[in-house]
Write an enzyme that holds these catalytic residues in place. Structure first.
Site, short mmCIF file in Angstrom:
data_model
loop_
_atom_site.label_atom_id
_atom_site.label_comp_id
_atom_site.label_asym_id
_atom_site.label_seq_id
_atom_site.Cartn_x
_atom_site.Cartn_y
_atom_site.Cartn_z
N GLY A 1 28.03 11.01 24.97
CA GLY A 1 28.22 9.63 24.50
C GLY A 1 27.67 9.46 23.10
N SER A 2 28.46 8.83 22.22
CA SER A 2 28.09 8.75 20.80
C SER A 2 27.81 7.32 20.35
CB SER A 2 29.20 9.35 19.94
OG SER A 2 30.41 8.63 20.13
N GLY A 3 27.39 6.45 21.27
CA GLY A 3 26.94 5.12 20.86
C GLY A 3 25.52 5.19 20.32
N ASP B 1 32.21 6.35 32.73
CA ASP B 1 32.38 7.79 33.02
C ASP B 1 31.08 8.45 33.47
OD1 ASP B 1 34.84 7.18 32.05
OD2 ASP B 1 34.68 8.37 30.22
N ARG C 1 22.98 -16.56 27.88
CA ARG C 1 24.41 -16.35 28.05
C ARG C 1 24.92 -16.73 29.44
NH1 ARG C 1 24.63 -10.45 25.02
NH2 ARG C 1 24.51 -11.29 22.90
N HIS D 1 31.08 -8.85 29.25
CA HIS D 1 30.47 -8.37 28.01
C HIS D 1 29.52 -7.20 28.19
CE1 HIS D 1 29.03 -8.49 23.94
NE2 HIS D 1 27.79 -8.77 24.32
N GLU E 1 23.63 1.48 27.85
CA GLU E 1 24.26 0.55 28.79
C GLU E 1 24.65 1.21 30.10
OE1 GLU E 1 27.42 -1.73 27.08
OE2 GLU E 1 27.75 -2.90 28.91
N SER F 1 20.19 -5.55 23.30
CA SER F 1 20.90 -4.30 23.61
C SER F 1 20.73 -3.29 22.49
CB SER F 1 22.39 -4.56 23.87
OG SER F 1 23.00 -5.12 22.73
N LEU F 2 20.90 -3.72 21.23
CA LEU F 2 20.69 -2.78 20.13
C LEU F 2 19.24 -2.29 20.11
CD1 LEU F 2 22.73 -4.30 17.13
CD2 LEU F 2 23.24 -2.24 18.45
#
Length: 614
Positions: free
Chosen positions: A54-56, A256, A321, A389, A415, A431-432
């Site tokens: 994963g490349s996030g 995944d 939210r 989201h 995530e 999240s960041l």
């Protein structure tokens, strides 16, 4: 002239695009890391000390931290081009109590806001660790070269987002995630992280409780290959595409890594906690950043009323939210929205901010509204509605300081994981912060494990798993009858939106479980109808659907069992929170086609649960 099918045309386009994107990076690195790695992989199987999937932001940060330890062989595998992920879509900002914009802020306040925002389902020991490390993570990003917006005195600017007591989100206009991701990519290249670009994870292979590695498909060649690894860091993102077109997530958010972990016995925690962002564009679900409300945007109904007075009189539009999404849906249900059916909406009104501020602070948001709704935010209110989201639930992490899972050598971060920082509702900007804080510790955890443990996996088991995937590819791609992958996927998404959405009930959730069980049965005999190897995106979609369906089953199952309302999980038949019975994490495990559900107490160290008021 010979006719070309749409799929073939798309394959050509993807291949050309990949070459165009990759070329500058190959040219800038004298070791030509992409091709040298692929050449090696095509010969003898490689053994990586740390293999990040994963490349996030979380995957990049983990790979960077491991890659900085020069004696380790580190690779980052992604089914995309490395700079495409959900992280690059994050707009609003990244939290850390730097106290630049407001000296009253503190680590204590950040921790408490996060606990309260989670509706007390977050583990407080992990949250305190997170809040303590966030300022350091921001300063590291600044050092790496992230172009944060600045105040007059040169320090990082910070803005307010929903559920925050003080302004603590550092930002780069409304493109914060994009800037952070590209900076991390540059740092990964600098630190010799091998990039396996456009490799689809097929399976995590564990034999007798020992990690062997992964099986993956190289989309360039179509080869299915075993990849040995001492450690694997799963960082594949969330599962928002369970709702398919009603989500802000990229098409890659198909769960995944979670699906791969489930198959080897690693549990999933709190899968029912799916966040619905209040401001998705009405027609497409595309995200409009919380920065819009942070900069002073209004939410109004068809009568022009700022309806948040009824739901969060103190915080108004800057309520959390979950609460704002439920308020919007209530306005629509009670006839104070505009439009009908899936296109019903209320308005986000920015006109009073003026052209200069919108163009300076929210340029991407304005462009998105223009592109996807045909509305200019400078002169018109924007129709918006809640949209899936974020996945608060995910792979059960048993040690938040290393991001280790129950299987030695397997780590999870970002995530796709559940570190229990967000609980039942995530705050904007967290999240960041989570991906860079815990990405670093996941990279360190995996590196330490690789350094202290020799490869103990079974190469034969890995080869056997690859052979089984070859047989599966041949079977599903040559099958001539059965349901198609898009047909099953679209019905899954409709079931999830209609029955496992913002408002839930026993009747609808039971219907969802029945529907998904039927779809799981159909999936076993579905067709792919593409036997080619190079960029077989039809087979890729088949693999992704195979990961999403069990996840959809678990989300509905866990939501049905949680007979209370907490954060993003709102039960119309159980509208109140029940701390006595459900101040606990849901833990779901899978064995074959059987799912089992248990609970684990929440870690409470500083704050006793109380009613949330905003």
């Amino acid at each position: 002239m010979k006719k070309v099918s749409r799929r073939t045309f798309l394959k050509w386009g993807v291949a050309a695009g990949a070459v165009a994107v990759a070329a500058p990076y190959v040219m800038m690195n004298k070791n030509n890391m992409f091709t040298s790695t692929l050449t090696e992989m095509a010969g003898a199987p490689a053994l990586f000390d740390v293999l990040v999937i994963g490349s996030g932001g979380s995957g990049m940060r983990a790979a960077l931290e491991a890659g900085r330890q020069k004696d380790l062989k580190v690779a980052l595998m992604t089914k995309l081009v490395p700079t495409r992920s959900a992280t690059c879509m994050a707009q609003g900002g990244i939290n850390g109590a730097l106290r630049h914009a407001d000296a009253r802020d503190s680590i204590e306040k950040h921790a408490f806001d996060t606990v309260k925002g989670s509706d007390y389902l977050g583990d407080q020991d992990a949250i305190r660790f997170f809040a303590e490390k966030a300022p350091e993570a921001l300063r590291e990003l600044d050092y790496y070269g992230v172009a944060f917006d600045r105040m007059q005195d040169g320090r990082m600017a910070q803005r307010n987002l929903g559920g925050h007591t003080y302004a603590r989100s550092a930002y780069s206009a409304d493109q914060s995630g994009l800037v952070i991701l590209h900076t991390l990519f540059e740092q990964c290249l600098k630190n010799n992280v091998n990039m396996l670009m456009e490799w689809q994870l097929l399976e995590l292979v564990v034999e007798d409780g020992k990690l062997c590695g992964v099986v993956a498909m190289n989309m360039h060649s179509g080869k299915i290959l075993p990849v040995m690894a001492r450690t694997v860091v799963v960082a594949t993102g969330g599962y928002g595409r369970l709702y398919w077109v009603r989500t802000t997530n990229p098409f890659s958010s198909t769960g995944d890594g979670i699906g791969a972990c489930l198959k080897v016995g690693i549990p999933v925690k709190d899968p029912e906690m799916v966040q619905f962002h209040p401001t998705g564009l009405a027609g497409s679900g595309v995200l409009l950043s919380e920065a819009a409300r942070g900069e002073g945007g209004y939410l109004v109904n068809k009568d022009g009323e700022r309806f948040m007075r009824r739901y969060a009189p103190d915080k108004m539009e800057l309520g959390p939210r979950d609460l704002v999404s439920q308020a919007i849906e209530t306005e629509i249900r009670e006839g104070r929205g505009v439009g009908e059916g899936l296109h019903a909406a209320v308005y986000l009104d920015l006109r009073h901010l003026g052209k200069k501020k919108i163009m300076q602070k929210l340029p991407q948001l304005r462009q998105l509204a223009l592109n996807y709704e045909g509305v200019d935010a400078i002169t018109q209110p924007i129709p918006i509605r809640g949209t899936c989201h974020y996945s608060m639930g995910g792979i059960d992490v048993v040690d938040y300081k290393t991001c280790a899972t129950a299987i030695p050598g397997v780590f999870a971060v970002g995530e796709c994981s559940c570190l229990s920082v967000h609980g039942a509702n995530r705050l904007g900007g967290n999240s960041l912060a989570e991906v860079v804080v815990f990405g670093k510790y996941a990279g360190n955890g995996a590196a330490a494990y690789a350094r202290n443990n020799a490869f103990d996996g079974n190469q034969t088991a890995l080869d056997r798993a690859a052979d089984e995937w070859e047989q599966r590819f041949a079977a599903v791609s040559s099958r001539s009858s059965g349901s198609t992958v898009p047909s099953i996927r679209d019905r899954m998404a409709a079931t999830m939106w209609q029955n496992v959405g913002i408002f839930r009930s026993r009747t609808r959730l039971e219907q969802a479980v029945r529907n998904i069980d039927e779809l799981l049965e159909e999936y076993r005999s579905c067709v792919v109808r593409d036997t080619t190897r190079i960029y077989n995106t039809a087979f890729m979609n088949y693999v992704e659907l195979g990961n999403m369906l069990p996840l959809a089953r678990m989300v509905a199952m866990a939501a049905l069992a949680r007979q209370e309302s907490r954060g993003s999980h709102f039960r119309e038949d159980y509208p109140r929170r029940n701390d006595q019975k459900f101040l606990q994490h849901t833990i779901v495990t899978r064995k074959g086609a059987e799912y089992s559900l248990t609970y684990r107490p929440v870690a409470i160290t500083d704050y006793q649960a109380e009613e949330r008021k905003y």
